[in-house]
Design a protein around this motif. Sequence first.
Motif, PDB file in Angstrom:
ATOM      1  N   ALA A  47      10.207   0.923  -0.777  1.00 25.53           N
ATOM      2  CA  ALA A  47      10.787  -0.337  -0.295  1.00 25.53           C
ATOM      3  C   ALA A  47      11.211  -0.252   1.173  1.00 25.53           C
ATOM      4  O   ALA A  47      11.262  -1.261   1.867  1.00 25.53           O
ATOM      5  N   HIS A  48      11.509   0.976   1.635  1.00 26.32           N
ATOM      6  CA  HIS A  48      11.983   1.137   3.014  1.00 26.32           C
ATOM      7  C   HIS A  48      10.933   0.711   4.035  1.00 26.32           C
ATOM      8  O   HIS A  48      11.251   0.275   5.111  1.00 26.32           O
ATOM      9  N   VAL A  49       9.664   0.910   3.694  1.00 23.42           N
ATOM     10  CA  VAL A  49       8.588   0.628   4.658  1.00 23.42           C
ATOM     11  C   VAL A  49       7.719  -0.550   4.218  1.00 23.42           C
ATOM     12  O   VAL A  49       6.646  -0.768   4.753  1.00 23.42           O
TER      13      VAL A  49
ATOM     14  N   SER B   9      12.446   8.625  -7.270  1.00 29.27           N
ATOM     15  CA  SER B   9      13.633   8.297  -6.485  1.00 29.27           C
ATOM     16  C   SER B   9      13.831   6.797  -6.351  1.00 29.27           C
ATOM     17  O   SER B   9      14.794   6.243  -6.875  1.00 29.27           O
ATOM     18  N   ASP B  10      12.926   6.114  -5.649  1.00 28.98           N
ATOM     19  CA  ASP B  10      13.125   4.705  -5.294  1.00 28.98           C
ATOM     20  C   ASP B  10      12.151   3.752  -5.977  1.00 28.98           C
ATOM     21  O   ASP B  10      12.053   2.594  -5.591  1.00 28.98           O
ATOM     22  N   ALA B  11      11.413   4.245  -6.964  1.00 35.34           N
ATOM     23  CA  ALA B  11      10.449   3.382  -7.661  1.00 35.34           C
ATOM     24  C   ALA B  11      10.090   3.995  -9.007  1.00 35.34           C
ATOM     25  O   ALA B  11      10.154   5.212  -9.172  1.00 35.34           O
TER      26      ALA B  11
ATOM     27  N   ALA C 220      21.720  -2.569   2.487  1.00 34.37           N
ATOM     28  CA  ALA C 220      20.692  -2.316   3.514  1.00 34.37           C
ATOM     29  C   ALA C 220      19.473  -1.570   2.972  1.00 34.37           C
ATOM     30  O   ALA C 220      18.763  -0.889   3.698  1.00 34.37           O
ATOM     31  N   PHE C 221      19.219  -1.696   1.659  1.00 33.85           N
ATOM     32  CA  PHE C 221      18.037  -1.042   1.082  1.00 33.85           C
ATOM     33  C   PHE C 221      16.751  -1.796   1.451  1.00 33.85           C
ATOM     34  O   PHE C 221      15.774  -1.183   1.880  1.00 33.85           O
ATOM     35  N   GLU C 222      16.783  -3.124   1.283  1.00 39.48           N
ATOM     36  CA  GLU C 222      15.575  -3.929   1.512  1.00 39.48           C
ATOM     37  C   GLU C 222      15.561  -4.429   2.955  1.00 39.48           C
ATOM     38  O   GLU C 222      15.987  -5.551   3.236  1.00 39.48           O
TER      39      GLU C 222
ATOM     40  N   PRO D 249      22.411   3.322  -0.256  1.00 37.74           N
ATOM     41  CA  PRO D 249      21.896   2.248  -1.130  1.00 37.74           C
ATOM     42  C   PRO D 249      21.347   2.717  -2.481  1.00 37.74           C
ATOM     43  O   PRO D 249      21.138   1.896  -3.362  1.00 37.74           O
ATOM     44  N   HIS D 250      21.123   4.031  -2.662  1.00 38.04           N
ATOM     45  CA  HIS D 250      20.393   4.503  -3.858  1.00 38.04           C
ATOM     46  C   HIS D 250      21.282   4.587  -5.113  1.00 38.04           C
ATOM     47  O   HIS D 250      21.247   5.575  -5.844  1.00 38.04           O
ATOM     48  N   ALA D 251      22.042   3.523  -5.350  1.00 39.17           N
ATOM     49  CA  ALA D 251      23.081   3.574  -6.389  1.00 39.17           C
ATOM     50  C   ALA D 251      22.539   3.699  -7.806  1.00 39.17           C
ATOM     51  O   ALA D 251      23.224   4.204  -8.694  1.00 39.17           O
TER      52      ALA D 251
ATOM     53  N   GLY E 285      23.562   7.491   7.326  1.00 39.19           N
ATOM     54  CA  GLY E 285      22.225   7.098   6.868  1.00 39.19           C
ATOM     55  C   GLY E 285      21.436   8.328   6.452  1.00 39.19           C
ATOM     56  O   GLY E 285      21.997   9.408   6.330  1.00 39.19           O
ATOM     57  N   HIS E 286      20.134   8.134   6.252  1.00 37.38           N
ATOM     58  CA  HIS E 286      19.285   9.247   5.806  1.00 37.38           C
ATOM     59  C   HIS E 286      17.924   9.130   6.472  1.00 37.38           C
ATOM     60  O   HIS E 286      17.595   8.103   7.047  1.00 37.38           O
ATOM     61  N   TYR E 287      17.137  10.192   6.354  1.00 42.92           N
ATOM     62  CA  TYR E 287      15.818  10.227   7.005  1.00 42.92           C
ATOM     63  C   TYR E 287      14.686   9.998   6.022  1.00 42.92           C
ATOM     64  O   TYR E 287      14.754  10.425   4.871  1.00 42.92           O
ATOM     65  N   HIS E 288      13.659   9.328   6.527  1.00 41.13           N
ATOM     66  CA  HIS E 288      12.375   9.249   5.828  1.00 41.13           C
ATOM     67  C   HIS E 288      11.374   9.956   6.720  1.00 41.13           C
ATOM     68  O   HIS E 288      11.438   9.834   7.940  1.00 41.13           O
ATOM     69  N   PHE E 289      10.429  10.659   6.126  1.00 38.39           N
ATOM     70  CA  PHE E 289       9.400  11.358   6.899  1.00 38.39           C
ATOM     71  C   PHE E 289       8.061  10.751   6.536  1.00 38.39           C
ATOM     72  O   PHE E 289       7.642  10.769   5.393  1.00 38.39           O
TER      73      PHE E 289
ATOM     74  N   ALA F 172      12.932  15.777   0.046  1.00 38.15           N
ATOM     75  CA  ALA F 172      12.620  15.391   1.428  1.00 38.15           C
ATOM     76  C   ALA F 172      13.482  14.230   1.914  1.00 38.15           C
ATOM     77  O   ALA F 172      13.850  14.149   3.078  1.00 38.15           O
ATOM     78  N   HIS F 173      13.811  13.326   1.013  1.00 40.10           N
ATOM     79  CA  HIS F 173      14.586  12.134   1.421  1.00 40.10           C
ATOM     80  C   HIS F 173      15.718  12.030   0.423  1.00 40.10           C
ATOM     81  O   HIS F 173      15.495  12.036  -0.795  1.00 40.10           O
ATOM     82  N   ASN F 174      16.956  12.046   0.915  1.00 42.62           N
ATOM     83  CA  ASN F 174      18.066  12.198  -0.030  1.00 42.62           C
ATOM     84  C   ASN F 174      18.467  10.897  -0.703  1.00 42.62           C
ATOM     85  O   ASN F 174      19.332  10.165  -0.245  1.00 42.62           O
ATOM     86  N   ALA F 175      17.820  10.649  -1.832  1.00 43.90           N
ATOM     87  CA  ALA F 175      18.083   9.450  -2.625  1.00 43.90           C
ATOM     88  C   ALA F 175      19.011   9.762  -3.793  1.00 43.90           C
ATOM     89  O   ALA F 175      19.226   8.918  -4.647  1.00 43.90           O
ATOM     90  N   PHE F 176      19.552  10.981  -3.824  1.00 47.10           N
ATOM     91  CA  PHE F 176      20.219  11.444  -5.046  1.00 47.10           C
ATOM     92  C   PHE F 176      21.720  11.703  -4.900  1.00 47.10           C
ATOM     93  O   PHE F 176      22.299  12.433  -5.688  1.00 47.10           O
TER      94      PHE F 176
HETATM   95 ZN   LIG Z   1      15.332   5.773  -0.386  1.00 46.92          ZN
END
Ligand SMILES: [Zn+2]
Length: 314
Positions: free
Chosen positions: A65-67, A283-285, A90-92, A142-144, A124-128, A208-212
Amino acid sequence: MTMTRLTTFAASLIVITLTSLSGAAQAETERLSVVASFSIIGDFARIIGGDAVEVRTLVGPDSDAHVYEPRPADAIALARADVVLVNGLAFEGFLQRLVDASGTSARIAALSDGIEIVHDPEGGHYHFSGGQAIFHAAPDDPHAWQSVASARVYVENIARVFCEADAEGCAAYEANAAGYLGELTKLDEEIRRAVAAIPEDRRVAVVAHNAFRYFERDYGVSFLAPQGVSTESEASAADVASLIREIREKRASAVFAENIADARLVEQIASEAGLSLGGTLYSDALSPPDGPAPGYVEMMRHNVETLTRAMTGG
Ligand SMILES: [Zn+2]
Ligand SMILES: [Zn+2]
């Protein structure tokens, strides 16, 4: 839904659709039209809404959803919707543009309203992605949904919003929500039991991306993730060296891939840290219907099984 709710933006396209509707489809216009921003919310909405709602999900299985780049069909869906369900916090990132383009008058409900928020100490957090580090500024993580306690709030919010939009269907929505909340209670207990069986000195994981962070807060498994670096000329935009030091210091036991991201970065981290890849976390899907995480409950179960197997195995 009435034509007066449609904007001129979408009206001409809708007219074409409406004139081609079959009798069966016309009967269905009585159903509450719901748009869910991403797959996990779509799952909740179908369970709480049952046959009385028609749910369209924007960001589908295994997608990030981030991209996400909205399509014209998404604006049309929003224009036709009675209710739009989003995560909020700020997730979407795509949402406001889409709402503006659609001119929708639907109620837009942020389902994270009322949860106990985890504040991100880094802001915030990073996406690669494609060798680039993208900082996602989100001081309220946002990853509640990775906490079953917050998922309960999402479900209660959905039932309330559906009741407000469709008073006749309210009793059914509340009954569906009550049944599902019972399942979530069992799920929460199951996760706690599973984590309790992991030796305490092995409860540090790497992603890699801290959704947890919400999972970490509620269940006591810690997650480490790389930070980005600003030099774009680097082969990898991730600061792998400092992560490797942290992995050794905190004695992380396993590295995990994520369903929404390329596994190359975590493969590199695992090999440099001398750890094995412990499998894929959702994580996000969700996964597609034939995958291991077609619904929220299955997703959380799959994640905890994957964590347990890797962290107790070595
Ligand atoms: Zn995420
Ligand atoms: Zn993000």
